[in-house]
Design an enzyme around this catalytic site. Sequence first.
Site, PDB file in Angstrom:
ATOM      1  N   LYS A 272       0.851  -1.202   0.000  1.00  7.80           N
ATOM      2  CA  LYS A 272       0.000   0.000   0.000  1.00  7.80           C
ATOM      3  C   LYS A 272       0.878   1.240   0.000  1.00  7.80           C
ATOM      4  O   LYS A 272       1.734   1.403   0.875  1.00  7.80           O
ATOM      5  CB  LYS A 272      -0.910  -0.011   1.230  1.00  7.80           C
ATOM      6  CG  LYS A 272      -1.713   1.272   1.431  1.00  7.80           C
ATOM      7  CD  LYS A 272      -2.462   1.230   2.756  1.00  7.80           C
ATOM      8  CE  LYS A 272      -3.099   2.566   3.091  1.00  7.80           C
ATOM      9  NZ  LYS A 272      -3.754   2.570   4.425  1.00  7.80           N
ATOM     10  N   ASP A 277      -2.259  10.271   4.121  1.00  7.55           N
ATOM     11  CA  ASP A 277      -3.676   9.943   4.276  1.00  7.55           C
ATOM     12  C   ASP A 277      -4.347  10.921   5.216  1.00  7.55           C
ATOM     13  O   ASP A 277      -4.215  10.831   6.435  1.00  7.55           O
ATOM     14  CB  ASP A 277      -3.830   8.511   4.798  1.00  7.55           C
ATOM     15  CG  ASP A 277      -5.292   8.116   4.953  1.00  7.55           C
ATOM     16  OD1 ASP A 277      -6.153   8.770   4.313  1.00  7.55           O
ATOM     17  OD2 ASP A 277      -5.569   7.156   5.687  1.00  7.55           O
ATOM     18  N   LYS A 284      -9.671  12.841   9.009  1.00  3.75           N
ATOM     19  CA  LYS A 284      -9.204  12.365  10.310  1.00  3.75           C
ATOM     20  C   LYS A 284      -9.106  13.532  11.294  1.00  3.75           C
ATOM     21  O   LYS A 284      -8.820  14.663  10.893  1.00  3.75           O
ATOM     22  CB  LYS A 284      -7.807  11.751  10.173  1.00  3.75           C
ATOM     23  CG  LYS A 284      -7.720  10.483   9.351  1.00  3.75           C
ATOM     24  CD  LYS A 284      -6.258  10.032   9.226  1.00  3.75           C
ATOM     25  CE  LYS A 284      -6.104   8.831   8.325  1.00  3.75           C
ATOM     26  NZ  LYS A 284      -6.614   7.597   8.945  1.00  3.75           N
ATOM     27  N   ASP A 295       1.783   6.047   5.721  1.00  2.84           N
ATOM     28  CA  ASP A 295       0.776   5.160   5.140  1.00  2.84           C
ATOM     29  C   ASP A 295       1.260   4.496   3.847  1.00  2.84           C
ATOM     30  O   ASP A 295       0.513   3.769   3.221  1.00  2.84           O
ATOM     31  CB  ASP A 295      -0.525   5.929   4.886  1.00  2.84           C
ATOM     32  CG  ASP A 295      -1.754   5.076   5.148  1.00  2.84           C
ATOM     33  OD1 ASP A 295      -1.619   4.018   5.788  1.00  2.84           O
ATOM     34  OD2 ASP A 295      -2.850   5.464   4.713  1.00  2.84           O
ATOM     35  N   ASP A 354     -11.979   7.097   4.329  1.00  2.86           N
ATOM     36  CA  ASP A 354     -10.759   6.812   5.084  1.00  2.86           C
ATOM     37  C   ASP A 354     -10.412   5.325   5.053  1.00  2.86           C
ATOM     38  O   ASP A 354      -9.389   4.924   5.585  1.00  2.86           O
ATOM     39  CB  ASP A 354     -10.909   7.287   6.532  1.00  2.86           C
ATOM     40  CG  ASP A 354      -9.577   7.379   7.254  1.00  2.86           C
ATOM     41  OD1 ASP A 354      -8.533   7.495   6.566  1.00  2.86           O
ATOM     42  OD2 ASP A 354      -9.563   7.319   8.496  1.00  2.86           O
ATOM     43  N   GLU A 356      -9.393   3.782   2.447  1.00  6.81           N
ATOM     44  CA  GLU A 356      -8.939   3.949   1.057  1.00  6.81           C
ATOM     45  C   GLU A 356      -7.847   2.977   0.656  1.00  6.81           C
ATOM     46  O   GLU A 356      -7.711   2.630  -0.515  1.00  6.81           O
ATOM     47  CB  GLU A 356      -8.445   5.391   0.845  1.00  6.81           C
ATOM     48  CG  GLU A 356      -7.005   5.684   1.236  1.00  6.81           C
ATOM     49  CD  GLU A 356      -6.662   5.459   2.711  1.00  6.81           C
ATOM     50  OE1 GLU A 356      -5.502   5.160   3.004  1.00  6.81           O
ATOM     51  OE2 GLU A 356      -7.584   5.590   3.553  1.00  6.81           O
ATOM     52  N   ARG A 358      -7.462  -0.180   1.042  1.00  2.59           N
ATOM     53  CA  ARG A 358      -7.960  -1.419   0.450  1.00  2.59           C
ATOM     54  C   ARG A 358      -8.398  -1.223  -1.000  1.00  2.59           C
ATOM     55  O   ARG A 358      -8.395  -2.167  -1.785  1.00  2.59           O
ATOM     56  CB  ARG A 358      -9.108  -1.974   1.302  1.00  2.59           C
ATOM     57  CG  ARG A 358     -10.335  -1.102   1.356  1.00  2.59           C
ATOM     58  CD  ARG A 358     -11.219  -1.437   2.549  1.00  2.59           C
ATOM     59  NE  ARG A 358     -10.586  -1.046   3.798  1.00  2.59           N
ATOM     60  CZ  ARG A 358     -11.090  -1.316   5.012  1.00  2.59           C
ATOM     61  NH1 ARG A 358     -12.221  -1.998   5.114  1.00  2.59           N
ATOM     62  NH2 ARG A 358     -10.470  -0.925   6.098  1.00  2.59           N
TER      63      ARG A 358
END
Length: 505
Positions: A272, A277, A284, A295, A354, A356, A358
Amino acid sequence: MLPKISITNRSQQIEHLVLVVKSLKSLPEGVFTASELTFIRQQHKELKKDIIPYNRLENWIFIYVIKDEQSLNKRLEDSRKAGNTVGGLLNAQKAEKVVIFDHEDNPAETLAFAEGMALGSYQFLKYKSKDDRKNTLRKIEIYSAKSEIAKMRDSEINNSNNTELEISPFRHFAISPFNTINIVNEAVYKCRDLINEPASYLTATVFAKEVEKLGKDCGAKVEVMNKKKLEALQMGGILGVNKGSHEPPTFTVMEWKPADAVNTKPLVFVGKGVVFDSGGMNLKPGESMLNMKDDMSGAAAAALAVYAIAKAKLPVYVVGLMPATDNRPGTKAIVPGDILKMHNGMTVEVLNTDAEGRLLLADALSYAKKYKPELVIDMATLTGAAVRAIGKIACAGMQVKAAEEFLELTDCGFSTNERIVELPMWDEYADFLKSELADMKNIGPGDAGTITAGKFLEKFTDYPYIHLDIAGPAFLDKADSYRGIGGTGFGVRLLFEFAVRKINE
């Protein structure tokens, strides 16, 4: 700068010395006076110290007494931590070189000690306005006149004899353990550097360029797919997450396919690569956004695992897939309720922007099918639920059609102390992702969040598959021995060891 580990069998002037022993009875003769030996034994027996420093003014001598642990893995990890501790003491003295004396022939523990010392000396200083080097150690030499380590010198000179080296955890064909340990440590350093870079520098485009540099250095083939290519491939997950950003996405493929590979179908590492993020439109809160430059830790680990395997010239066919973008609440950003069409044709109802990571991984996992892989392992800082369940000392792992491979990877985790806790992938968890409007939702109701994320990803696979949620151990707010503050490089040593064992099957 990474401290380099090497071997010596020459008598020389020693600035600082570490003696690695299992018992104080085995200390070499002529090194300590009677009064010094009395002091050392008192420190060990009465004060229960396993690391005993002795200051001789012109140099320091450290005795490390290997702990009496039945488990080799535990002894190795204790040795790494001891190496980090001694390395910290040497760095405090502004030392640049140390010699480790493997007096009793304990090669595995001695190498682990040196490994911990080297990894613990990492520091990220790129953005310091003046030289602020706390860690000065540059060279670690191992003196081992009689051990298996000393016998490796011939392998360093002549790497064509295909002799299997039996020093755990650095064992494989025709590669000196010193060459190996330095390559892997270098890969961990580079991985940490990428994770610690701020998003102001490390955009998806820059990340792809950094991987291209890695490819040139190690001999791996690198292909970077731009936004137009992703549109042509209909990678709706990556493109959807990217819609709120002013920076274009990338999808980087890194391939090492040696002529003498032991596997015809590749091991595929998917990472990933969300370079920052914000949570997108599901923004967030401030504290949760603080370290979100991390991330992309999975993508960095995937790239540097391939790098280390290629640099060490391991005869293993591996492919790294790294989709990258940032996730921001721009004017065109996706919102809850949007439906995305993925690379494999499935539709996904986005209930939370959030969730995201996946979406990126789903497209990459679908793309992995083209390689007809032997096994796919993905790594992702995917869910806060994994951190709450397991903390930062291990990652969560799930498997589909890969029970035997998962057991081997788990054992690699104990060997490298990059441990994995298995969670179930029962069919009932897929029910949490059913959607009335699309083929599936991108998030479940809240319970079992780590598992439902894994079940979501499973829908995009048709091959043996292992999912690692590394949200906990990928980035630390405070140092944990040789895993310092910031990016840890978790996954690089784990996957390298897995590839090594692939050779030895």
